[in-house]
Design an enzyme around this catalytic site. Structure first.
Site, short mmCIF file in Angstrom:
data_model
loop_
_atom_site.label_atom_id
_atom_site.label_comp_id
_atom_site.label_asym_id
_atom_site.label_seq_id
_atom_site.Cartn_x
_atom_site.Cartn_y
_atom_site.Cartn_z
N CYS A 63 22.01 42.06 36.28
CA CYS A 63 21.40 41.66 35.02
C CYS A 63 21.35 42.87 34.10
O CYS A 63 21.07 43.98 34.54
CB CYS A 63 19.98 41.11 35.14
N ARG A 81 27.11 44.00 34.49
CA ARG A 81 25.96 43.91 35.39
C ARG A 81 25.68 42.48 35.82
O ARG A 81 24.84 42.23 36.70
CB ARG A 81 24.71 44.46 34.70
N TRP A 135 22.83 37.96 36.39
CA TRP A 135 23.46 37.78 37.69
C TRP A 135 22.42 37.06 38.53
O TRP A 135 21.40 37.62 38.89
CB TRP A 135 23.83 39.14 38.30
N ASN A 184 15.18 42.37 34.43
CA ASN A 184 16.14 42.72 35.48
C ASN A 184 15.33 43.19 36.68
O ASN A 184 14.48 44.06 36.55
CB ASN A 184 17.06 43.85 34.99
N GLY A 185 15.62 42.60 37.85
CA GLY A 185 14.86 42.97 39.06
C GLY A 185 14.40 41.71 39.76
O GLY A 185 14.92 40.61 39.49
N GLU A 191 39.11 51.11 51.50
CA GLU A 191 38.91 51.02 50.05
C GLU A 191 40.05 50.21 49.40
O GLU A 191 39.80 49.43 48.47
CB GLU A 191 38.82 52.44 49.47
N LYS A 206 39.38 46.90 47.25
CA LYS A 206 39.84 46.73 45.87
C LYS A 206 40.58 45.40 45.74
O LYS A 206 40.39 44.65 44.81
CB LYS A 206 40.80 47.85 45.43
N GLU A 252 38.19 42.37 46.04
CA GLU A 252 37.25 42.30 44.91
C GLU A 252 37.89 41.69 43.67
O GLU A 252 37.30 40.86 43.01
CB GLU A 252 36.79 43.71 44.51
N HIS A 279 43.55 46.16 69.01
CA HIS A 279 42.37 45.55 69.63
C HIS A 279 41.89 44.32 68.86
O HIS A 279 40.72 43.94 68.96
CB HIS A 279 41.24 46.58 69.73
N LYS A 332 28.25 45.10 38.96
CA LYS A 332 28.56 46.51 39.19
C LYS A 332 27.39 47.26 39.78
O LYS A 332 27.56 48.14 40.61
CB LYS A 332 28.98 47.16 37.87
C1 G6P Z 1 28.54 47.13 43.76
C2 G6P Z 1 29.79 47.46 42.97
C3 G6P Z 1 30.67 48.43 43.77
C4 G6P Z 1 29.87 49.67 44.15
C5 G6P Z 1 28.58 49.31 44.89
C6 G6P Z 1 27.68 50.51 45.05
O1 G6P Z 1 28.87 46.38 44.86
O2 G6P Z 1 30.51 46.28 42.67
O3 G6P Z 1 31.78 48.81 43.00
O4 G6P Z 1 30.66 50.49 44.95
O5 G6P Z 1 27.85 48.33 44.14
O6 G6P Z 1 27.28 50.95 43.78
P1 G6P Z 1 26.85 52.42 43.44
O7 G6P Z 1 26.51 52.38 41.99
O8 G6P Z 1 25.67 52.72 44.30
O9 G6P Z 1 27.99 53.31 43.74
#
Ligand code: G6P
Length: 613
Positions: A2, A27, A74, A100-101, A484, A488, A491, A507, A608
């Site tokens: 949010c 957000r 969100w 937000n929260g 990673e 990616k 996501e 395994h 994010k």
């Molecule tokens: C969310 C984002 C990711 C990020 C993660 C941790 O899931 O979509 O891209 O890596 O949060 O966020 P931070 O701000 O703590 O790196």
């Protein structure tokens, strides 16, 4: 999770709010809404879906006025719907709130308020706030400010709030507990926002509110107070970010722009932290060499992409400092019984510095009397403010939801930190440290080389994006790279992808391999002890007719004998190859997502900054 924005001043609030929300959409983007003091009183508009829906609604039914508050959501409590969208109001339409929260005790508050005759419309936790304020006023609160304070003292959980009262046409209230909120000072008024980029083009100075503080903004100025009504002396910080940093700069998406920014970001981080004598300088780390010599252990905690950076950090710190290093996910660490003591350094890694689980873990470590160092991208963030020391990743605002430049900056921060600690502990010589730094200096150009081959990577993505799944394999320093790369891909392209330690493949995941499964194999370490092992693992894939896409070092002849497609990267020391390799995987995911037609900057269901647990 949010985004909130608010404005009080001399201009029409609506364009300011919409522009701010556009920059906060990363957000959350389930729904959006604004409330504005118009000449006809307090009015609001809300829409399900992206901000464009709200903009369209506003083009049909215009709003004009000031001050105003806005929200992009969100969903946590209650599905994305118009009724659940913010702003939320009290029973009489006198108080409008964006939040937000999470208000954790919302159910009991709601029950009490319902018993007192309040009627709730939404399924959200937020709606209790305007009703609590309404109740405080009914109970005789001296004024709206006192009602806000009274209400917030009853709320448990986390909040960043923007509040307007119909009967106070030039006042905006803001409050913060556990969720990010800044107050911006500009020439045309005062602003609140979940982060600086949302309002950067309007402001010159910023106040970072502390937990438990509220701000009263009018067009005349800002007062920061405690929830007991005492005025707090606040520090204003100059805004260092250029407004252009929050723009797409001609790129089709923020993510593509951020991928391309990596050589510049890393070069400038190196320039800043390596002096002319070829030594690492990390002034904000602050700990003495003695401290590092007495250290026994490092515990690194983070979430999402930052967790992959933590894994890389573990490999490198163990390699260069002789310390025992452990990693954990924020959401796991806080619920186990971690054995960390005073001689453990706790390292928290986070792009935003606001991730709820990372912050909670940090607080747990502090309770256990550990020193905390954070690796973070956002100045003034909660994580930074609660840490003893910090390494800033200085990547600039990252707006694409999938992290790219913040990740490579985190890897570089770990590289510099490891060399620094290794030297302080006498585990590596000056000459060796210089050799490592010289290798690091080659990373920005190596990334540039990969970026120049984007068309080739796009062709590979076009060929392989169709299948239901993809497997990513790597070893040692590139095991986190495999994780990673897979993250990616899933996501942003929504193709299922799994990252695995190549040696572990037999395994389990080997059962998945057939003539359709793309298997992305990271085997760039030609001179390294795991190269031959990696080749053997790839042979196991080949024997089962998997479709091998290899990431290989320029000049490697061996891989072409078994790989269907090859992405070549320049030769780089194995320790630092993840910084280059991951860029190829970012592009591979990017073009797969493009071919699959997804919304790359705002992938489905993600946000994010995850400020809820
Ligand atoms: C969310 C984002 C990711 C990020 C993660 C941790 O899931 O979509 O891209 O890596 O949060 O966020 P931070 O701000 O703590 O790196």
């Amino acid at each position: 999770m949010c985004g909130i924005v608010g404005y009080v001043g001399t201009e029409d609030a609506v364009p300011v709010l919409l522009d701010g929300l556009k920059r906060l959409e990363y957000r959350g983007y389930d729904s959006a809404g604004i409330a504005v003091q118009t000449k006809d009183g307090l009015q609001w508009r809300k829409c399900v879906g992206r901000l464009t829906e709200l903009e369209e609604a506003l083009s049909k039914h215009r709003l004009q006025g000031r001050p105003g508050i806005g929200h992009t959501r969100w969903a946590t409590h209650g599905e994305p719907s118009e009724i659940n969208s913010h702003p939320h109001l009290d029973g009489q339409g006198r108080v409008a709130v964006v939040h937000n929260g999470i208000i954790e005790n919302y159910q009991s508050l709601r029950d009490q308020l319902t018993a007192a005759g309040h009627h709730f419309l939404s399924a959200t936790d937020t709606e209790v706030i305007p009703h609590l304020i309404e109740q405080e006023l009914a109970n005789g609160a001296a004024d709206p400010e006192a009602a806000v304070r009274g209400a917030l003292k009853k709320a448990r959980g986390a909040y960043a709030l923007g509040i307007l009262f119909r009967d106070q046409p030039d006042t905006l209230y803001a409050a913060r507990l556990g969720s990010p909120l800044i107050v911006g000072l500009g020439d045309n008024g005062y602003y609140i926002a979940s982060d600086v980029p949302a309002v950067v083009k309007h402001i010159r100075e910023v106040i970072y509110l502390n937990d438990g503080e509220m701000a009263v903004l009018t067009s005349e100025g800002v007062t920061v107070k405690t929830l007991d009504g005492e005025t707090v002396a606040h520090t204003t910080h100059p805004v260092q970010m250029a407004p252009e940093a929050a723009e797409r700069a001609g790129f089709e998406t923020f993510m593509l722009k951020e991928i391309h920014e990596q050589p510049r970001v890393l070069r400038s981080l190196l320039e800043q932290h390596v002096n002319d004598a070829g030594q690492v300088q990390l002034p904000e780390v602050g700990f003495s060499d003695d401290y590092f010599q007495l250290l026994r252990r490092i515990m690194i905690v983070s979430c999402g992409t930052a967790y992959h950076a933590a894994m890389y950090g573990k490999f490198l710190l163990e390699h260069l400092t002789g310390l025992a290093v452990e990693t954990d996910l924020g959401s796991e660490f806080r619920y186990r019984s971690p054995r960390i003591e005073r001689d453990t350094l706790f390292v928290a890694v986070s792009q935003s510095g606001e991730t709820a689980d990372t912050l909670a873990s940090l607080r747990l470590a502090r309770e256990m009397k550990c020193k905390v160092c954070s690796i973070c991208n956002v100045q003034g963030s909660t994580l930074v403010r609660e840490s003893d020391s910090v390494v800033f990743t200085e990547a600039g605002p990252e707006i694409g939801v999938a992290s790219t430049k913040a990740y490579t900056a985190q890897l570089l921060a770990f590289a510099l930190f490891s060399i620094h600690v290794g030297r302080a502990r006498g585990e590596i010589t000056d000459a060796y440290a210089q050799e490592l730094l010289e290798a690091l200096a080659g990373v920005p150009d190596a990334i540039h080389y990969v970026l120049e081959r984007a068309d080739h990577i796009r062709a590979i993505a076009d060929k392989h994006h169709d299948g239901p799944s993809a497997l990513y394999l790597g070893r040692r320093f590139n095991y986190p790279t495999a994780l990673e790369g897979a993250l990616k891909n899933k996501e942003i392209s929504y193709q299922h992808a799994e990252g695995y330690a190549a040696g572990e493949m037999k395994h389990g995941p080997i059962a998945l391999i057939n003539e359709y499964l793309p298997v992305i194999c990271i085997c760039t370490q030609t001179a390294d002890e795991v190269y031959e092992k990696m080749i053997s693992n790839i042979k196991e894939v080949e024997a089962r007719h998997g479709r091998i896409i290899a990431l290989a070092t320029d000049g490697d002849k061996q891989v072409s004998t078994f790989a269907e497609d090859i992405i070549y990267v320049p030769a780089i020391r194995e320790e630092f190859s993840p910084l280059v390799n991951v860029v190829a995987l970012q592009l591979l995911a990017y073009y797969a997502a493009q071919a699959r037609g997804t919304d790359i900057d705002k992938p489905r269901n993600l946000a994010k900054s995850v400020t809820v647990e």
